[in-house]
Design a protein around this motif. Structure first.
Motif, PDB file in Angstrom:
ATOM      1  N   ASP A 123       0.835  -1.211   0.000  1.00 51.42           N
ATOM      2  CA  ASP A 123       0.000   0.000   0.000  1.00 51.42           C
ATOM      3  C   ASP A 123       0.862   1.250   0.000  1.00 51.42           C
ATOM      4  N   LEU A 124       1.851   1.218   0.877  1.00 49.29           N
ATOM      5  CA  LEU A 124       2.751   2.360   1.035  1.00 49.29           C
ATOM      6  C   LEU A 124       3.482   2.651  -0.287  1.00 49.29           C
ATOM      7  N   ILE A 125       3.951   1.594  -0.931  1.00 47.61           N
ATOM      8  CA  ILE A 125       4.664   1.772  -2.201  1.00 47.61           C
ATOM      9  C   ILE A 125       3.728   2.344  -3.254  1.00 47.61           C
ATOM     10  N   ALA A 126       2.536   1.756  -3.329  1.00 49.52           N
ATOM     11  CA  ALA A 126       1.586   2.206  -4.349  1.00 49.52           C
ATOM     12  C   ALA A 126       1.211   3.662  -4.135  1.00 49.52           C
ATOM     13  N   ARG A 127       0.980   4.017  -2.881  1.00 52.99           N
ATOM     14  CA  ARG A 127       0.470   5.346  -2.617  1.00 52.99           C
ATOM     15  C   ARG A 127       1.541   6.425  -2.733  1.00 52.99           C
ATOM     16  N   TYR A 128       2.709   6.155  -2.167  1.00 52.96           N
ATOM     17  CA  TYR A 128       3.688   7.233  -2.054  1.00 52.96           C
ATOM     18  C   TYR A 128       4.815   7.165  -3.076  1.00 52.96           C
ATOM     19  N   PHE A 129       5.225   5.972  -3.443  1.00 54.38           N
ATOM     20  CA  PHE A 129       6.443   5.894  -4.240  1.00 54.38           C
ATOM     21  C   PHE A 129       6.223   5.580  -5.721  1.00 54.38           C
ATOM     22  N   ARG A 130       5.088   4.929  -6.064  1.00 54.40           N
ATOM     23  CA  ARG A 130       4.855   4.639  -7.485  1.00 54.40           C
ATOM     24  C   ARG A 130       4.868   5.914  -8.333  1.00 54.40           C
ATOM     25  N   PRO A 131       4.285   7.024  -7.835  1.00 55.67           N
ATOM     26  CA  PRO A 131       4.311   8.247  -8.651  1.00 55.67           C
ATOM     27  C   PRO A 131       5.728   8.737  -8.971  1.00 55.67           C
ATOM     28  N   LEU A 132       6.713   8.307  -8.187  1.00 59.88           N
ATOM     29  CA  LEU A 132       8.094   8.753  -8.424  1.00 59.88           C
ATOM     30  C   LEU A 132       8.817   7.868  -9.440  1.00 59.88           C
ATOM     31  N   ALA A 133       8.214   6.715  -9.753  1.00 57.06           N
ATOM     32  CA  ALA A 133       8.896   5.728 -10.602  1.00 57.06           C
ATOM     33  C   ALA A 133       8.586   6.030 -12.061  1.00 57.06           C
ATOM     34  N   THR A 134       9.090   7.172 -12.534  1.00 59.40           N
ATOM     35  CA  THR A 134       8.732   7.649 -13.871  1.00 59.40           C
ATOM     36  C   THR A 134       9.564   7.000 -14.974  1.00 59.40           C
ATOM     37  N   HIS A 135      10.639   6.314 -14.602  1.00 54.49           N
ATOM     38  CA  HIS A 135      11.517   5.676 -15.586  1.00 54.49           C
ATOM     39  C   HIS A 135      10.881   4.358 -16.046  1.00 54.49           C
ATOM     40  N   ALA A 136      10.912   4.101 -17.353  1.00 50.07           N
ATOM     41  CA  ALA A 136      10.299   2.866 -17.869  1.00 50.07           C
ATOM     42  C   ALA A 136      10.904   1.634 -17.201  1.00 50.07           C
ATOM     43  N   GLY A 137      12.195   1.683 -16.917  1.00 52.88           N
ATOM     44  CA  GLY A 137      12.876   0.534 -16.320  1.00 52.88           C
ATOM     45  C   GLY A 137      12.451   0.236 -14.898  1.00 52.88           C
ATOM     46  N   ALA A 138      11.731   1.158 -14.272  1.00 50.23           N
ATOM     47  CA  ALA A 138      11.250   0.923 -12.903  1.00 50.23           C
ATOM     48  C   ALA A 138      10.050  -0.010 -12.886  1.00 50.23           C
ATOM     49  N   LEU A 139       9.441  -0.240 -14.074  1.00 50.37           N
ATOM     50  CA  LEU A 139       8.293  -1.139 -14.199  1.00 50.37           C
ATOM     51  C   LEU A 139       7.202  -0.784 -13.191  1.00 50.37           C
ATOM     52  N   GLY A 140       7.047   0.490 -12.905  1.00 47.90           N
ATOM     53  CA  GLY A 140       5.996   0.927 -11.987  1.00 47.90           C
ATOM     54  C   GLY A 140       6.132   0.369 -10.584  1.00 47.90           C
ATOM     55  N   LEU A 141       7.321  -0.109 -10.246  1.00 43.21           N
ATOM     56  CA  LEU A 141       7.608  -0.701  -8.925  1.00 43.21           C
ATOM     57  C   LEU A 141       6.769  -1.936  -8.630  1.00 43.21           C
ATOM     58  N   ILE A 142       6.167  -2.552  -9.669  1.00 45.56           N
ATOM     59  CA  ILE A 142       5.411  -3.775  -9.363  1.00 45.56           C
ATOM     60  C   ILE A 142       6.288  -5.004  -9.452  1.00 45.56           C
ATOM     61  N   ASP A 143       7.505  -4.866  -9.922  1.00 47.25           N
ATOM     62  CA  ASP A 143       8.362  -6.051 -10.028  1.00 47.25           C
ATOM     63  C   ASP A 143       9.386  -6.046  -8.900  1.00 47.25           C
ATOM     64  N   ASP A 144      10.202  -7.098  -8.850  1.00 49.69           N
ATOM     65  CA  ASP A 144      11.228  -7.199  -7.806  1.00 49.69           C
ATOM     66  C   ASP A 144      12.488  -6.485  -8.211  1.00 49.69           C
ATOM     67  N   ALA A 145      12.582  -6.092  -9.464  1.00 47.90           N
ATOM     68  CA  ALA A 145      13.834  -5.550  -9.969  1.00 47.90           C
ATOM     69  C   ALA A 145      13.538  -4.502 -11.018  1.00 47.90           C
ATOM     70  N   ALA A 146      14.508  -3.656 -11.244  1.00 47.00           N
ATOM     71  CA  ALA A 146      14.393  -2.628 -12.273  1.00 47.00           C
ATOM     72  C   ALA A 146      15.421  -2.909 -13.361  1.00 47.00           C
ATOM     73  N   ILE A 147      15.214  -2.283 -14.511  1.00 45.01           N
ATOM     74  CA  ILE A 147      16.124  -2.494 -15.639  1.00 45.01           C
ATOM     75  C   ILE A 147      16.809  -1.175 -15.964  1.00 45.01           C
ATOM     76  N   LEU A 148      18.132  -1.231 -16.010  1.00 43.46           N
ATOM     77  CA  LEU A 148      18.922  -0.077 -16.378  1.00 43.46           C
ATOM     78  C   LEU A 148      19.582  -0.422 -17.707  1.00 43.46           C
ATOM     79  N   ALA A 149      19.090   0.187 -18.777  1.00 45.41           N
ATOM     80  CA  ALA A 149      19.663  -0.110 -20.093  1.00 45.41           C
ATOM     81  C   ALA A 149      20.877   0.770 -20.298  1.00 45.41           C
ATOM     82  N   ALA A 150      21.948   0.197 -20.762  1.00 42.77           N
ATOM     83  CA  ALA A 150      23.165   0.976 -21.007  1.00 42.77           C
ATOM     84  C   ALA A 150      23.573   0.762 -22.452  1.00 42.77           C
TER      85      ALA A 150
END
Lengths: 323, 323
Positions: free
Chosen positions: A7-34
Motif C-alpha cells: 500500500d505504502l509503495i503504491a500510494r507514495y512511491f509509485r508516482p516517483l517511478a517515472t523511468h520505464a525501467g522501474a516497471l511501476g515498482l510492481i516487479d522485484d527488480a528494475a532495468i537499467l539499459a546501457a
C-alpha cells in the motif's frame, strides 16, 4: 490482500517511478539499459541521531538522502540516471511519509534522477534512509580520486563549513546573535546543494575529484593519499559565506571547525594549470562558483593548511568520524 | 590519519573488491561497464530483530544478506554482476566483522558477484545490512511478474516452508523431538540457497517469475495480481522436506504456516504448458529440483490452495508482514 508495505509503495512511491525501467515498482527488480556508456554506482546512507536530528523535517531528509548521493555523481563527472531507496521505518506514519515522498519526487524530477526501486523494512531502531544511485558517462571518463599531479590547482565549489556551523546552531551553540543567519546555516546542513551542473566541466578538466562529505581537510587528505601526493592550501583562499566570516571574526568558532566539519557536499577537485582557465569558464557558464585554494605538491604527508602569515595551522583532527 | 571507517574498509572489505570497476574501494564510486546488455537492479535489506535474530552468527548474516538479493536475480533470469553493501553498525567489533567479511567474500566468489562499493555508517540502533545487487542479461529478456497466462503451469524450486519452521524452532516452538531435524530447518532459515543456477532456464522458458520471500501464498497472489490472473494450487503437490512432512503429520504445525511463512528464497515461476518438458530438462541439467504445483487460471481472485479432497484451504493470512 495487499500488505501494508505494498500500500505504502503504491500510494507514495509509485508516482516517483517515472523511468520505464522501474516497471511501476510492481516487479522485484528494475532495468537499467546501457548503450555503451559506463554506469557509475555509489551509495550513501543517513541515520537518525547520527547524520540527521530526530526533529529534522521529512522534506529535508528526503532531499538530503538523495542529494548526498547526487553530490557523488557530480564529483565523478556523471549524469544522474536513477536511484534505489531503502527505507527503514519504525512505523507507517502517513503524516511523515506524504511530505517525504513529495519532496523526494520533486528532487528526483529536478535532478533528472527517477526512483527505480527499493525496499521498505520495519526497524525497532532509528530511522535510516539508504540510497544507491546510478549515473552515466562516456566509457572510461569517470573522474577518480587518484589522478592528482604535483602542480595541479586545488579547487572547491560553493562555500565551505556552513553545514558544520549549521549543525552547531541546531545543537544550541551560540555562534551569532542573528536568527536569520543561523537559519541560513541550518538550511545548508539540512539541504545540501549538489553541484551536478558542474559534472561535465569536472569530467572535461579535472585530474581528480571527490565530494566533500567529512570535511575539506580530511577529504583532501584522502584524495592526496589516493593520488600519492601532498598539498598546500591557503586558508584565506577557502571560500566562506558571509555568516561563516562573521562567526570567524567574532571568535565563536575557529577555522578548524569549518574545514574539519562535515556535510559540505561541495566538489573538491584538482585541475592542471593549463586547464584552469577553461575550467573556470565552464563553471561560469553553469553558474557554479569555483575557487582555487591551493596546489598539489610532491610528497606523501598530509595536506598543510597555511594561515595568512604562511604558517601551518595546527589541527587536532582532519575530519568528522561518526564512530 | 585514516578514519576508523577507512581502516575497516581496508582491512575487511578491500579483499572482496575483486572487480576492476570497484577501484579497490578507494574511490567514492564504482564503474559498471555494460556492453549492450540490460543491467537488472534490485535491493533488499535485513534488520536485526526483524529479519534475523540478535544471536544469529555473523557468517550466516553475511550469506543471508547477499543471498536474498541473489535470489531476486535468479528469479529474474539474470547473471550476477556485483553488489554494493551498506552496513549500519553500533560499533566496530573485529570479532564480528572478521567472520562477516570472510563469509561474504566466500559467497561473493562462489556466486561470481564481487563487492563494488558501499557505505559503513554508525547507528545507535539495530544492526542493518542493506545490499543493492546488479545482474546482467540480454536486452529485453528480464522475466517479469506480469507475464503469467491462464493455463501456464505454476512451478517452485526446492522445498517450501522449511525456513518458517526453522524460525519457529529458533523461537522455542516444540515442533519435533529431534534436534538434528530442527538444526536442518534452522539452517534453511539462516542460510538460504538461491537458485542462480536456474536463471538461464527461467529466462528461456518462464512467462513470469519472482522469488518467494514472504511466503508462497502471498507471493503467488502478488504474481497473479501483476499478471491479472488467478491460480489454483494442489497443496499435496507442494514440495516439502522430510522434516516438514514429519511436522505436518505430527500436527505440531499446519500447512498454513508453511505456505504463508517467509524466507523460502525459492523461485516461483509460471511456465507455458508447451515449454514445461524443456524447462524441467533444463532444471535437471543444473541439478535444481522443480515441481509443478498448480495452474494459472482466468480471473482476478486470490489464488486458491486445494486440499487432497479438492476443497479450498481457508487461510487467515497469505503472507508474512513485518509491519
Amino acid at each position: 490482500m495487499a500488505s501494508a508495505e505494498d500500500d505504502l509503495i503504491a500510494r507514495y512511491f509509485r508516482p516517483l517511478a517515472t523511468h520505464a525501467g522501474a516497471l511501476g515498482l510492481i516487479d522485484d527488480a528494475a532495468i537499467l539499459a546501457a548503450s555503451g556508456e559506463d554506469i557509475v554506482v555509489t551509495t550513501d546512507a543517513i541515520v537518525e541521531g547520527v547524520h540527521f536530528l530526530p526533529d529534522d523535517p521529512p522534506e529535508t531528509l528526503a532531499r538530503k538522502a538523495l542529494r548526498v548521493n547526487l553530490s557523488d555523481l557530480a564529483a565523478k563527472g556523471a549524469t544522474p540516471a536513477g536511484f534505489v531507496l531503502t527505507l527503514a521505518l519504525r512505523d507507517i506514519n502517513e503524516a511523515w511519509l506524504a511530505p517525504f515522498a513529495q519532496a523526494l519526487g520533486e528532487d528526483a524530477a529536478a535532478f533528472g534522477c527517477p526512483l527505480l526501486g527499493g525496499d521498505t523494512v520495519s526497524t525497532p531502531g532509528p530511522l535510516m534512509i539508504s540510497v544507491t544511485i546510478f549515473g552515466k558517462l562516456p566509457t572510461g571518463t569517470m573522474v577518480r580520486r587518484d589522478g592528482a599531479k604535483p602542480g595541479d590547482i586545488i579547487a572547491v565549489t560553493g562555500t565551505i563549513g556552513d553545514a558544520a556551523l549549521g549543525l552547531a546552531c541546531l545543537k544550541g551553540k551560540k555562534l551569532l546573535d542573528d536568527a536569520s543567519a543561523c537559519e541560513a546555516l541550518i538550511a545548508r546542513y539540512r539541504t545540501p546543494q549538489p553541484r551536478n551542473a558542474l559534472a561535465e566541466a569536472v569530467r572535461t578538466h579535472a585530474s581528480a575529484a571527490m565530494d566533500i562529505s567529512d570535511g575539506l581537510a580530511g577529504d583532501l587528505a584522502k584524495l592526496c593519499a589516493a593520488s600519492k601526493v601532498s598539498a598546500t592550501v591557503e586558508a584565506s583562499a577557502i571560500p566562506l559565506s558571509d555568516q561563516a566570516r562573521r562567526i570567524l571574526s567574532s571568535g565563536t568558532a575557529g577555522i578548524e571547525m569549518l574545514i574539519a566539519g562535515g556535510d559540505d557536499y561541495e566538489v573538491l577537485c584538482t585541475v592542471p594549470e593549463n586547464r584552469w582557465a577553461a575550467f573556470r569558464e565552464a563553471a561560469g557558464r553553469v553558474a557554479v562558483a569555483v575557487a582555487g585554494i591551493g596546489r598539489v605538491q610532491k610528497g606523501n604527508t598530509a595536506p598543510v593548511f597555511l594561515d595568512v602569515s604562511g604558517m601551518p595551522i595546527a589541527m587536532k583532527r582532519l575530519s568528522y568520524s561518526h564512530f
